[in-house]
Design a protein around this motif. Structure first.
Motif, PDB file in Angstrom:
ATOM      1  N   GLY A   1       0.482  -1.123   0.069  1.00  0.00           N
ATOM      2  CA  GLY A   1       0.301   0.045   0.410  1.00  0.00           C
ATOM      3  C   GLY A   1       1.027   1.259   0.216  1.00  0.00           C
ATOM      4  O   GLY A   1       0.665   2.253  -0.315  1.00  0.00           O
ATOM      5  N   ALA A   2       2.041   0.842   0.783  1.00  0.00           N
ATOM      6  CA  ALA A   2       2.776   2.503   0.753  1.00  0.00           C
ATOM      7  C   ALA A   2       3.703   2.176  -0.558  1.00  0.00           C
ATOM      8  O   ALA A   2       3.666   3.549  -0.998  1.00  0.00           O
ATOM      9  N   ALA A   3       3.791   1.753  -1.583  1.00  0.00           N
ATOM     10  CA  ALA A   3       4.490   1.760  -2.597  1.00  0.00           C
ATOM     11  C   ALA A   3       3.302   2.202  -3.256  1.00  0.00           C
ATOM     12  O   ALA A   3       3.246   3.337  -4.464  1.00  0.00           O
ATOM     13  N   ALA A   4       2.474   1.780  -3.991  1.00  0.00           N
ATOM     14  CA  ALA A   4       0.636   2.615  -4.559  1.00  0.00           C
ATOM     15  C   ALA A   4       0.492   3.582  -4.088  1.00  0.00           C
ATOM     16  O   ALA A   4       0.276   4.115  -4.989  1.00  0.00           O
ATOM     17  N   ARG A   5       0.490   4.307  -3.128  1.00  0.00           N
ATOM     18  CA  ARG A   5       0.416   5.336  -2.599  1.00  0.00           C
ATOM     19  C   ARG A   5       1.286   6.895  -2.831  1.00  0.00           C
ATOM     20  O   ARG A   5       1.179   7.166  -3.589  1.00  0.00           O
ATOM     21  N   LYS A   6       2.742   5.838  -3.067  1.00  0.00           N
ATOM     22  CA  LYS A   6       3.937   6.679  -3.185  1.00  0.00           C
ATOM     23  C   LYS A   6       3.957   7.083  -5.014  1.00  0.00           C
ATOM     24  O   LYS A   6       4.280   8.240  -5.096  1.00  0.00           O
ATOM     25  N   ALA A   7       3.891   5.993  -5.638  1.00  0.00           N
ATOM     26  CA  ALA A   7       2.831   5.772  -6.823  1.00  0.00           C
ATOM     27  C   ALA A   7       2.790   7.120  -7.280  1.00  0.00           C
ATOM     28  O   ALA A   7       2.233   7.905  -8.424  1.00  0.00           O
ATOM     29  N   TRP A   8       0.858   6.366  -7.266  1.00  0.00           N
ATOM     30  CA  TRP A   8      -0.675   7.551  -7.650  1.00  0.00           C
ATOM     31  C   TRP A   8       0.184   9.171  -7.227  1.00  0.00           C
ATOM     32  O   TRP A   8      -0.062   9.838  -8.192  1.00  0.00           O
ATOM     33  N   LEU A   9       1.063   9.472  -5.915  1.00  0.00           N
ATOM     34  CA  LEU A   9       1.551  10.640  -5.145  1.00  0.00           C
ATOM     35  C   LEU A   9       2.167  11.308  -6.661  1.00  0.00           C
ATOM     36  O   LEU A   9       2.205  12.189  -6.642  1.00  0.00           O
ATOM     37  N   SER A  10       3.113  10.010  -7.248  1.00  0.00           N
ATOM     38  CA  SER A  10       3.694  10.513  -8.087  1.00  0.00           C
ATOM     39  C   SER A  10       3.901  10.533  -9.153  1.00  0.00           C
ATOM     40  O   SER A  10       3.481  11.994 -10.023  1.00  0.00           O
ATOM     41  N   LEU A  11       3.060  10.241 -10.064  1.00  0.00           N
ATOM     42  CA  LEU A  11       1.950  10.050 -11.177  1.00  0.00           C
ATOM     43  C   LEU A  11       1.009  11.393 -11.418  1.00  0.00           C
ATOM     44  O   LEU A  11       1.509  11.378 -12.982  1.00  0.00           O
ATOM     45  N   LEU A  12       0.810  12.251 -10.278  1.00  0.00           N
ATOM     46  CA  LEU A  12      -0.157  13.316 -10.490  1.00  0.00           C
ATOM     47  C   LEU A  12       0.742  14.276 -10.505  1.00  0.00           C
ATOM     48  O   LEU A  12       0.468  15.247 -11.178  1.00  0.00           O
ATOM     49  N   THR A  13       2.190  14.489 -10.460  1.00  0.00           N
ATOM     50  CA  THR A  13       3.024  15.590 -10.683  1.00  0.00           C
ATOM     51  C   THR A  13       3.263  15.411 -12.149  1.00  0.00           C
ATOM     52  O   THR A  13       4.004  16.484 -12.888  1.00  0.00           O
ATOM     53  N   TYR A  14       3.345  14.533 -12.931  1.00  0.00           N
ATOM     54  CA  TYR A  14       3.221  14.250 -13.892  1.00  0.00           C
ATOM     55  C   TYR A  14       1.965  14.730 -14.975  1.00  0.00           C
ATOM     56  O   TYR A  14       2.060  15.224 -16.489  1.00  0.00           O
ATOM     57  N   LEU A  15       1.014  15.284 -14.847  1.00  0.00           N
ATOM     58  CA  LEU A  15      -0.189  16.028 -15.239  1.00  0.00           C
ATOM     59  C   LEU A  15       0.175  17.055 -15.592  1.00  0.00           C
ATOM     60  O   LEU A  15       0.615  18.430 -14.681  1.00  0.00           O
TER      61      LEU A  15
END
Length: 402
Positions: free
Chosen positions: A338-352
């Motif tokens: 869950g920590a990996a998934a949350r970190k990835a989601w938040l990181s992906l949003l910075t590319y929008l």
């Protein structure tokens, strides 16, 4: 005076050292660290990162977008049919709007399909295509089948089943390879290419959901196991192709999503336990290795095992979808994954971008035995390979926990 100051200093230092000596004789007391659930919380996100907000914006962006040329919405070329990246984004938007109960949004996505029965009928992919990548054409059928499950209009089912049944119906003039696969009970479109895992799974799973006929889900499970047995490496990852021994992010992303989908939909009966056990092993092996290669910022590289390769968004979002689904379905440890998934989601949003086009999407990529070829691939903005995977993430995060 100086002597007295010196003696006083020695006395104080002695008392300090004596205290240190006594404390060192005691067992070391470990500080109590309270776990921060926010590090693995997949339910609560800050403003601007909430899956429902993001999914809505991504869906609205899709509705504003013309059909792409193999995913590239800014291409100078015009597609002569609905290509698979459009299908993937469309499915993601339909799944998302359904999961959040936004009927108005779902109906807009259905209305977008209406011209494909009339004025845009020529954009329906050809079931008799001469292209080698036939699965890329046939996956189109998953969209009308998804719509049928909600609207129950027979024309959607008839159109979708033409592609689903066609994926297992041997053509009149098959190649020797196509006939061999068919005779063994697999799709004649089997190529053992890693991207096929989603193309076959998405269509056949939707056929199962639309009809309730288990032959569609069983044939899909057999196909997934075949691909796992033939393609998965010891580390849980997948080469792009036998002649391209590289762990290309989006290619592996298709496998991650394909396994996730079949595990999500496979009936919970003993009949499918052998399939479930085998696919779950392949899935967990892959997820464990992905954790090792996740960059500190949350993303994955264009080449997964090259931590210095440029961070690619479509593959990263596909892995994120697989991780989110695993945690929310109870397949994976919620804290670690869950920590990996949350970190990835938040990181992906910075590319929008402000208009919700995502950056750093690898262009369409054929297999090549050339390491540098993958590192040098062009990076698109708003490409539907990336938009689709982000929609899947928003859908997975917005769905009720099972």
């Amino acid at each position: 005076m100086r002597v007295m100051q010196w003696l006083t200093g020695c006395f104080v230092a002695g008392i300090f050292l004596l205290g240190c000596s006594k404390s060192n004789n005691k067992p070391e007391e470990k500080p109590v660290v309270k776990k921060d659930s926010a590090t693995y919380d997949l339910e609560n996100f800050p403003e601007g990162a909430r899956p429902r907000e993001v999914g809505l914006k991504l869906t609205e962006r899709l509705l504003q977008t013309e059909y792409s040329y193999w995913g590239n919405i800014y291409s100078q070329y015009t597609a002569d049919h609905i290509t698979y990246p459009d299908v993937c984004a469309w499915l993601g938007a339909l799944w998302f709007s359904k999961s959040v109960g936004n009927d108005a949004l779902y109906n807009q996505l259905v209305a977008r399909f209406e011209p494909l029965f009339t004025t845009q009928k020529h954009l329906q992919p050809n079931v008799n295509t001469t292209a080698d990548n036939k699965v890329d054409y046939y996956v189109f059928g998953a969209v009308p089948l998804e719509i049928y499950t909600q609207k129950k209009e027979s024309r959607y089912k008839e159109l979708g089943m033409k592609y689903a049944d066609g994926q297992w119906a041997l053509p009149s003039k098959p190649t020797a390879s196509q006939k061999d696969w068919h005779d063994d009970g697999y799709s004649w479109q089997t190529r053992l290419w890693i991207d096929d895992m989603f193309m076959i799974t998405a269509l056949q799973a939707q056929a199962y959901l639309a009809t309730g006929d288990e032959k569609y889900i069983e044939r899909t499970a057999r196909e997934v196991v075949l691909y796992l047995d033939q393609l998965q490496r010891d580390n849980g990852l997948f080469y792009h192709a036998p002649n391209a021994p590289f762990f290309w992010a989006r290619g592996d992303g298709w496998m991650a999503v394909g396994m996730t989908e079949i595990l999500r939909i496979l009936p919970k009966t003993a009949k499918y336990d052998l399939y479930r056990t085998r696919i779950m092993k392949g899935y967990k092996d892959m997820m464990a290795t992905l954790l090792r290669y996740q960059a500190p910022g949350g993303m994955w590289g264009q080449l997964i095992d090259n931590m210095s390769s440029w961070k690619e968004t479509s593959g990263s979002a596909m892995f994120t979808y697989a991780l989110i689904s695993g945690v929310r379905n109870g397949w994976l440890d919620k804290e670690k994954y869950g920590a990996a998934a949350r970190k990835a989601w938040l990181s992906l949003l910075t590319y929008l971008e402000p208009n919700y086009d995502i950056r750093e999407v690898c262009e369409g990529t054929g297999a090549r035995n050339d390491y540098q070829y993958y590192l040098d691939r062009r990076r698109w903005i708003g490409d539907l390979h990336g938009q689709a995977a982000m929609l899947w993430c928003a859908y997975a995060l917005s769905s009720p926990i099972k």
